[in-house]
Design an enzyme around this catalytic site. Sequence first.
Site, short mmCIF file in Angstrom:
data_model
loop_
_atom_site.label_atom_id
_atom_site.label_comp_id
_atom_site.label_asym_id
_atom_site.label_seq_id
_atom_site.Cartn_x
_atom_site.Cartn_y
_atom_site.Cartn_z
N HIS A 264 0.86 -1.19 0.00
CA HIS A 264 0.00 0.00 0.00
C HIS A 264 0.89 1.24 0.00
O HIS A 264 1.94 1.25 0.64
CB HIS A 264 -0.89 0.02 1.26
N ASP A 321 -7.82 -5.62 -0.08
CA ASP A 321 -8.25 -6.45 -1.21
C ASP A 321 -7.89 -7.91 -1.09
O ASP A 321 -8.34 -8.72 -1.90
CB ASP A 321 -7.66 -5.88 -2.51
#
Length: 384
Positions: A264, A321
């Site tokens: 991320h 996700d």
Amino acid sequence: MMEETQPKISSGLEGIYIQESKICKVDGINGRLYYRGYSIETLNDNSDYEEVCYLLLYGRLPKKDEFEKFKSDLRNERTVSTEVMYLARSLSKKMHPTDVLKTAVSALASEDEELADNSPEANARKAVRLISKIATLAAAIERARNGKEPVAPDPSLSHTDNFMYMLTGSKPSSGQSKLINTMFILHAEHSSNASTFTTLVAGSTLADIYSSVTAGMAALKGPLHGGADEAALKMMMNIGDPGNTEQYIEDALAGKQKIMGFGHRVYKTYDPRARILRSYLEELRNDKDPETRRLIEIAIRAEKLMIDKLGNSKGIWPNVDFFSGPLYVWAGIPPELFTSIFAASRMVGWCAHLLEYWTNNRIFRPLEFYTGELDLKYVDIDKR
Ligand code: SDX
């Protein structure tokens, strides 16, 4: 001509602040996430998606009468015009569902009489229409892909229960209802991520709200962003037997592939949303469905390997996700629909940011440092 000095280039705008905002705090160092000051854990434990929508749009939790009015407004805006529904259904077997949804959401502008009214009040009403109608469209597109007629919305159901009802034709079980409400809350908002930033760039030109969120939906689809949930599940499907997990990932990393669902730009520790979804996985590890058990086993083995190899060393941890896939499969939701659900959830975040940005709008226009040639002489084509 004065030689320009090489400026500092921020690739992907890494580390660049574009504005002040009161909507969402993403604490990447401590792995914390707040919507309008409430932690994501607090909201997931106590709220529901409709109340979170009110919070994100209006900046505070609603009083009882305000909430009843908001819920009524949302539920009155669930139907879609015949023309837009026809467009969505006619394209449903020709494109990926996320692309059909993006096209249909853009077409919703055709049925909004307030399209040209850019007042804050009209834009707030248009946001409610978009939040409601995108869920109706996502469900109808999936049904059309499978040759089924759309299911009319049920005003007695909450937003997320109604989404499941329109998708399957049956009211969700209590387990499905709890999970889909969590999924919508966790995906609702995340500060200036790529799709929200894209939405703001479009909105900063004073394009209307439908055009702006359509731009955001286009950005969301990419596998580095909202498309990662589908890609991560497809990786788990390809791994097959859980015993293959470690070798599969080692080979992928050796081949310089990125493992979808990890890493991320902001979180350099466990994504707090992934932590909540990870707790659901634990609850389902011994589920009666063998496919669910297999996918969860793969996910847990992949998580351990990736954290051991890249967690502390490179700040690459599970993101929102990664664990979504096995949970959606358990709830009976196909991989091709994952990103559409992400878009339906995130519609409120895109709208909340547009409403906030438009209070002090300025068109986005970053710079590029030109390194090409200058003042070249034009040579006719037959002399080149
Ligand atoms: C979302 O921004 C948001 O808030 C997004 C989101 C939201 O709610 O809106 O949180 C939702 O999009 C989550 C992210 C979903 N995407 C993925 O899971 C795709 C896989 N992840 C990577 O592509 C990547 O981690 C990004 C895109 C998420 C972040 O990219 P960055 O910050 O630009 O990092 P990078 O690509 O420059 O990588 C830095 C290093 C590289 O290694 P080196 O070249 O330095 O040796 O880390 C490595 C990368 O190879 N790396 C990975 C990796 N992610 C980064 N290596 C293996 N697997 C990965 N997943």
